[in-house]
Design a protein around this motif. Structure first.
Motif, PDB file in Angstrom:
ATOM      1  N   MET A   1      32.779  90.629  55.383  1.00 27.57           N
ATOM      2  CA  MET A   1      31.522  90.946  54.714  1.00 27.57           C
ATOM      3  C   MET A   1      31.276  89.930  53.593  1.00 27.57           C
ATOM      4  O   MET A   1      32.189  89.557  52.867  1.00 27.57           O
ATOM      5  N   ARG A   2      30.029  89.527  53.476  1.00 29.23           N
ATOM      6  CA  ARG A   2      29.677  88.539  52.447  1.00 29.23           C
ATOM      7  C   ARG A   2      29.476  89.216  51.107  1.00 29.23           C
ATOM      8  O   ARG A   2      28.786  90.231  51.010  1.00 29.23           O
ATOM      9  N   PHE A   3      30.094  88.668  50.078  1.00 27.78           N
ATOM     10  CA  PHE A   3      29.986  89.201  48.730  1.00 27.78           C
ATOM     11  C   PHE A   3      28.923  88.431  47.975  1.00 27.78           C
ATOM     12  O   PHE A   3      29.047  87.230  47.736  1.00 27.78           O
ATOM     13  N   ALA A  69      40.731  93.479  49.843  1.00 26.37           N
ATOM     14  CA  ALA A  69      41.055  92.059  50.053  1.00 26.37           C
ATOM     15  C   ALA A  69      40.670  91.606  51.457  1.00 26.37           C
ATOM     16  O   ALA A  69      40.267  90.447  51.664  1.00 26.37           O
ATOM     17  N   ALA A  70      40.807  92.504  52.436  1.00 26.14           N
ATOM     18  CA  ALA A  70      40.464  92.162  53.822  1.00 26.14           C
ATOM     19  C   ALA A  70      38.964  92.269  54.090  1.00 26.14           C
ATOM     20  O   ALA A  70      38.457  91.678  55.056  1.00 26.14           O
ATOM     21  N   GLU A  76      40.865  85.048  50.398  1.00 27.93           N
ATOM     22  CA  GLU A  76      41.959  84.635  51.290  1.00 27.93           C
ATOM     23  C   GLU A  76      43.282  84.989  50.610  1.00 27.93           C
ATOM     24  O   GLU A  76      44.129  84.130  50.355  1.00 27.93           O
ATOM     25  N   LEU A  77      43.440  86.244  50.318  1.00 24.22           N
ATOM     26  CA  LEU A  77      44.583  86.712  49.551  1.00 24.22           C
ATOM     27  C   LEU A  77      45.534  87.500  50.437  1.00 24.22           C
ATOM     28  O   LEU A  77      45.134  88.399  51.175  1.00 24.22           O
ATOM     29  N   ARG A  78      46.809  87.147  50.362  1.00 22.47           N
ATOM     30  CA  ARG A  78      47.847  87.860  51.103  1.00 22.47           C
ATOM     31  C   ARG A  78      48.358  89.000  50.224  1.00 22.47           C
ATOM     32  O   ARG A  78      48.815  88.776  49.115  1.00 22.47           O
TER      33      ARG A  78
END
Length: 457
Positions: A1-3, A69-70, A76-78
């Motif tokens: 989704m675009r923020f 985060a997903a 792009e955070l793990r």
């Protein structure tokens, strides 16, 4: 989704980036999580930080941060969720990740591990629901106070920094800035900004000195970003209804006798005139159980009295043009409601992420949840717009936070909140207290004792 951040969200992101130690005091629904994650992404991209620790209430730690985060394309955070057995938590800490999310009840365990050997060193700590650290005598606070010294950045997130008054601020701010603004000792903070009545060296009543609120807020204003949801969100309205419940003449008469007996026991125990928070909570807790229709005895056996609130709840479920989220207080509330729900109603007790997904997917008609499990961080607005409080309790912060599970960004319908209030019981006093017009638990107990003594002549 675009923020696509709103201007206030851009300002919040910039605030976190520019203030190594700060608080985002943004009301519920303003997007604290995505703002914080965006700031983290920016700081990692700039090589300003490496590993980040997020501490949150258990249910939020298990789902919300990894889901957020997903969810957004720009992140792009793990994320590694640190939960389970001690061995599973150690394995999660050893995982190669950017963010490590930990339940607040595991903070003491984490701090006990050797930094750099048994756990990674964190460059940044995010305290989601900062009020979890308001009690300066708790082991959780003491562990975080030590842990925060290792991080170059600390961010505290909350929508309700002072749910029970200005005293709550000291522990929270100490976790952020180490005591730089409000002092390193809570006793000094209390002496400087508050007057009190002391009994046996214990403060039994504390209130702010004249001008204290302005002085305290001025002290912390340079690092605290404060916003009200009403000023920035175009949410549909939330309407709160006090639904009176008649428990019947027999149960009402029994309640009055039960109340007299409990107050008599209270006074006989030598507590008359010295009402502590624990003793008040214990006595009022018994009265609230009766109002709900079932009381625990000393062996934790259950004694059912009436089902008036259950009938009121099921009437709302039948009439509502929406699935219903019901907040219960006691285990016997849950059991009894489940036993009375008619066939055809898809009812479930909230236990975790699967229930949350099914609720938001419209697969549940009645979701029963304890507010301690669902009050913080969960996005439930897609599943419905009606909430029922089987018993409101006294905790304003929890009440507001739980209602905000439905009344938040993305909600399309007006939100209706029903407080089930058993007439002539302590429920009425709890509702008044939540509106800021009534006494605290301790005040209620004192007044009950006086009223009963007067009635007895």
């Amino acid at each position: 989704m675009r923020f696509v951040p709103h201007n206030y969200q851009k300002a919040a992101i910039t605030w976190v980036r520019q203030h190594p130690h700060c608080g985002l005091f943004m009301e519920m629904g303003l997007g604290k999580s995505v703002c914080t994650l965006t700031a983290i992404q920016n700081l990692i991209d700039d090589l300003a930080i490496g590993r980040v620790l997020v501490v949150a209430p258990k249910k939020v730690a298990e789902t919300t941060w990894s889901d957020e985060a997903a969810k957004w394309d720009h992140l792009e955070l793990r994320v590694s969720v640190v939960k389970g057995t001690a061995a599973q938590r150690r394995a999660a800490l050893a995982a190669d990740a950017d963010i490590y999310v930990l339940g607040r009840d595991s903070v003491v365990w984490l701090e006990s591990l050797k930094a750099g050997k048994e756990r990674p060193r964190f460059d940044m700590i995010v305290l989601d629901e900062l009020t979890s650290f308001k009690h300066s005598t708790s082991q959780r606070f003491k562990a975080m106070r030590r842990l925060r010294r290792e991080a170059v950045r600390v961010v505290g997130l909350t929508g309700t920094p002072t749910p029970n008054g200005l005293l709550d601020l000291w522990g929270q701010m100490c976790c952020i800035d180490g005591g730089e603004r409000l002092g390193k000792f809570v006793t000094h903070y209390r002496a400087r900004y508050f007057d009190s009545v002391i009994h046996n060296n214990i403060p039994i009543k504390i209130w702010p000195k004249k001008g204290a609120e302005e002085a305290i807020l001025e002290k912390i204003s340079d690092i605290c970003f404060t916003m009200r949801a009403a000023d920035y969100l175009e949410l549909p309205p939330m309407v709160i209804h006090d639904r009176r419940v008649d428990i019947g003449e027999k149960a009402a008469k029994g309640y009055r006798a039960f109340e007299r007996d409990r107050v008599a026991e209270f006074n006989a125990a030598g507590l008359k005139g010295t009402v502590t928070a624990d003793s008040a909570a214990s006595l009022v807790n018994k009265l609230a159980q009766y109002a709900n229709g079932c009381v625990y005895d000393e062996e934790h056996g259950e004694h059912e009295i009436h089902d008036a609130k259950i009938s009121a709840l099921l009437e709302i479920v039948e009439m509502a043009a929406s699935p219903v989220l019901c907040f219960y207080a006691y285990k016997h509330d849950l059991r009894r409601i489940l036993e009375h729900v008619p066939k055809g109603v898809r009812v479930r007790s909230y236990t975790g992420p699967e229930d949350l997904r099914d609720w938001n997917a419209g697969k549940i008609d009645l979701l029963l949840a304890h507010p301690a499990s669902t009050a913080y961080g969960l996005n439930m607005q897609q599943g419905g717009h009606v909430a029922v409080w089987f018993s409101t309790g006294w905790n304003l912060e929890q009440y507001q936070q739980a209602n905000a599970r439905l009344h938040r960004q993305g909600q399309k319908m007006p939100v209706a909140v029903y407080n089930l209030i058993a007439s002539g019981t302590v429920d009425e006093r709890m509702a008044e207290a939540l509106r800021g017009k009534g006494e605290t638990q301790a005040g209620v107990v004192k007044k009950l004792a006086l009223d009963i003594a007067a009635a007895q002549g």
